[in-house]
Structure formats: C-alpha cells, structure tokens
Design a protein around this motif. Sequence first.
Motif, PDB file in Angstrom:
ATOM      1  N   UNK A 143       0.848  -1.187   0.000  1.00 26.26           N
ATOM      2  CA  UNK A 143       0.000   0.000   0.000  1.00 26.26           C
ATOM      3  C   UNK A 143       0.881   1.234   0.000  1.00 26.26           C
ATOM      4  N   UNK A 144       0.298   2.367  -0.406  1.00 28.60           N
ATOM      5  CA  UNK A 144       1.113   3.574  -0.558  1.00 28.60           C
ATOM      6  C   UNK A 144       0.388   4.820  -0.105  1.00 28.60           C
ATOM      7  N   UNK A 145       1.189   5.779   0.323  1.00 25.67           N
ATOM      8  CA  UNK A 145       0.763   7.170   0.497  1.00 25.67           C
ATOM      9  C   UNK A 145       1.719   8.012  -0.332  1.00 25.67           C
ATOM     10  N   UNK A 146       1.170   8.927  -1.132  1.00 23.52           N
ATOM     11  CA  UNK A 146       2.011   9.757  -1.978  1.00 23.52           C
ATOM     12  C   UNK A 146       1.714   9.494  -3.436  1.00 23.52           C
ATOM     13  N   UNK A 147       2.732   9.510  -4.272  1.00 23.04           N
ATOM     14  CA  UNK A 147       2.572   9.347  -5.714  1.00 23.04           C
ATOM     15  C   UNK A 147       2.213   7.899  -6.050  1.00 23.04           C
ATOM     16  N   UNK A 148       1.095   7.725  -6.761  1.00 17.73           N
ATOM     17  CA  UNK A 148       0.626   6.374  -7.081  1.00 17.73           C
ATOM     18  C   UNK A 148       1.614   5.630  -7.963  1.00 17.73           C
ATOM     19  N   UNK A 149       2.417   6.344  -8.734  1.00 14.84           N
ATOM     20  CA  UNK A 149       3.384   5.698  -9.607  1.00 14.84           C
ATOM     21  C   UNK A 149       4.388   4.856  -8.854  1.00 14.84           C
ATOM     22  N   UNK A 150       4.722   5.243  -7.618  1.00 14.48           N
ATOM     23  CA  UNK A 150       5.626   4.434  -6.809  1.00 14.48           C
ATOM     24  C   UNK A 150       5.008   3.070  -6.530  1.00 14.48           C
ATOM     25  N   UNK A 151       3.726   3.057  -6.181  1.00 17.56           N
ATOM     26  CA  UNK A 151       3.054   1.808  -5.854  1.00 17.56           C
ATOM     27  C   UNK A 151       3.014   0.884  -7.064  1.00 17.56           C
ATOM     28  N   UNK A 152       2.578   1.414  -8.199  1.00 20.07           N
ATOM     29  CA  UNK A 152       2.460   0.587  -9.396  1.00 20.07           C
ATOM     30  C   UNK A 152       3.824   0.037  -9.806  1.00 20.07           C
ATOM     31  N   UNK A 153       4.854   0.872  -9.739  1.00 24.68           N
ATOM     32  CA  UNK A 153       6.201   0.427 -10.120  1.00 24.68           C
ATOM     33  C   UNK A 153       6.673  -0.718  -9.244  1.00 24.68           C
ATOM     34  N   UNK A 154       6.380  -0.648  -7.947  1.00 25.37           N
ATOM     35  CA  UNK A 154       6.817  -1.696  -7.042  1.00 25.37           C
ATOM     36  C   UNK A 154       6.064  -3.001  -7.291  1.00 25.37           C
ATOM     37  N   UNK A 155       4.759  -2.906  -7.552  1.00 26.16           N
ATOM     38  CA  UNK A 155       3.959  -4.104  -7.779  1.00 26.16           C
ATOM     39  C   UNK A 155       4.418  -4.815  -9.046  1.00 26.16           C
ATOM     40  N   UNK A 156       4.618  -4.052 -10.109  1.00 26.49           N
ATOM     41  CA  UNK A 156       5.007  -4.637 -11.384  1.00 26.49           C
ATOM     42  C   UNK A 156       6.464  -5.091 -11.368  1.00 26.49           C
ATOM     43  N   UNK A 157       7.303  -4.352 -10.664  1.00 25.65           N
ATOM     44  CA  UNK A 157       8.728  -4.624 -10.674  1.00 25.65           C
ATOM     45  C   UNK A 157       9.175  -5.539  -9.563  1.00 25.65           C
ATOM     46  N   UNK A 158       9.729  -4.947  -8.526  1.00 24.12           N
ATOM     47  CA  UNK A 158      10.395  -5.719  -7.473  1.00 24.12           C
ATOM     48  C   UNK A 158       9.490  -6.733  -6.791  1.00 24.12           C
ATOM     49  N   UNK A 159       8.268  -6.339  -6.447  1.00 21.31           N
ATOM     50  CA  UNK A 159       7.397  -7.237  -5.696  1.00 21.31           C
ATOM     51  C   UNK A 159       6.844  -8.334  -6.592  1.00 21.31           C
ATOM     52  N   UNK A 160       6.580  -8.009  -7.850  1.00 21.39           N
ATOM     53  CA  UNK A 160       5.987  -8.981  -8.752  1.00 21.39           C
ATOM     54  C   UNK A 160       6.860 -10.186  -9.022  1.00 21.39           C
TER      55      UNK A 160
ATOM     56  N   UNK B  50       5.517   7.147   0.790  1.00 21.29           N
ATOM     57  CA  UNK B  50       5.572   6.070   1.787  1.00 21.29           C
ATOM     58  C   UNK B  50       4.959   4.794   1.226  1.00 21.29           C
ATOM     59  N   UNK B  51       5.607   3.679   1.448  1.00 20.79           N
ATOM     60  CA  UNK B  51       5.103   2.362   1.059  1.00 20.79           C
ATOM     61  C   UNK B  51       5.046   1.457   2.287  1.00 20.79           C
ATOM     62  N   UNK B  52       4.053   0.588   2.308  1.00 14.09           N
ATOM     63  CA  UNK B  52       3.914  -0.409   3.367  1.00 14.09           C
ATOM     64  C   UNK B  52       3.806  -1.778   2.715  1.00 14.09           C
ATOM     65  N   UNK B  53       4.669  -2.691   3.110  1.00 11.63           N
ATOM     66  CA  UNK B  53       4.641  -4.071   2.638  1.00 11.63           C
ATOM     67  C   UNK B  53       4.289  -4.974   3.807  1.00 11.63           C
TER      68      UNK B  53
END
Length: 208
Positions: free
Chosen positions: A45-62, A105-108
């Motif tokens: 989950x994220x607070x701030x720019x949504x692009x950070x969240x999408x990038x993490x889901x598609x990239x590192x976390x995916x 901010x990101x929360x994993x």
Amino acid sequence: MSLLIAHLQPDRALVAVDTACRFIDGSYGHTTKLYSVPHIGAVIAARGAAGFLVSMVIGAVGVAQSFEQAREGVERGFAELLAMFQRMASEQGSAAQMVIDGRQELLLVGWSQNLGRMAAATFCKAAGESLLVVDDLDAGDCIFAPGDMPDWMPDPDTADHAISAARYQVENWQGAAAGDPVGGDLIVAQMARNSITITRHHAFAGAI
C-alpha cells in the motif's frame, strides 16, 4: 494526503487505505492505493505518488519469491525511483519535483516463511528530504495516518474497527482546508498465512 491504517499480529494483519486522490493536473478523483501479491501472500500500500506503488507491484514485488525478497526489492527499487525522479525534476520540472518535495511512503505486509509469522515493513521519504527510512513493524504495532490515533480508539484489527478509525481520520483531517484529498471508499485487506481478503466499504462519501 492518503489515509493508511494497519495492524500487525503474528497470525494475521489488516491494511486499509482510502481511494481519494489528486492528479497531476490538479483535478480530484479516485485511484487504487493497495495491491495484493498473492503468490507470496503479501499486500503493498502507498501514500504519496501512485506511480511508486504501481512500479513496485510490477517490478520488485511482482518477481519476488518470498516476503524477504520483496522487502529487499522494494528498498532497492524505492531508492532507484527516487534517484530517477530527482533526475527528471532537474530536467523536466514541476511534476517530478512534486514527487521529490512530497512525502512518499510504502507499506509491505505479508507472511514470512523465515519468521513463521506475519511481517511488515515501511519505506518512507519525508517531505522535503531525500533520505529513505526503512522500519520493520513488530507484532501489535499499528499505523494510523495521517492523524494521531486517540487513546480511546480500539486497535484497527477488524474491518469494523478500521472503518471507525477511517471515519475519525476523515472527520478530523486538518489538511482538508488545503485541498488534500482524504476519503472516497475504504479498501480493507485482511490477511492470514494462506489468505488475503480485500473488501470495499462506502465508509464515507466524496473526496475532501
């Protein structure tokens, strides 16, 4: 400024976010601030720019194969994204500069096979700073943002408690006068070792 509520216990966890947002052009709307990563039993989950969240889901976390790999990937990827936005800000200006100036901010949260329990980590860049701060949560820890959690409020360990906490946040958010969006629907993820249940609640109306 997004709403983020979380509660971590050894055998389960809850994460809740709102949907209200402000786009780069200044208009208001709704977006997704929480994604599930079911192959490792995690949500981000994220607070701030949504692009950070999408990038993490598609990239590192995916591509991660465990919670620990996801944690390492988010930390590394977050730092790389910040560096990219810093370069873009110097070359292109305003939109990228807003990301650099603001709080990101990101929360994993997910099941850790290594620890044999639920685990969580926050990744935060404070407004006006460039340093990335990473913190691991302990069992029983809560996140209650953007405001402070009053002493009388129960821990947000159920959907009903999360809804009550979210309503309190929206009603008392002092940033509303500045046009910071908080509200819309409440998205609640309830997690256990082998399950992630995500529900949408009409806890409050509109974007503030």
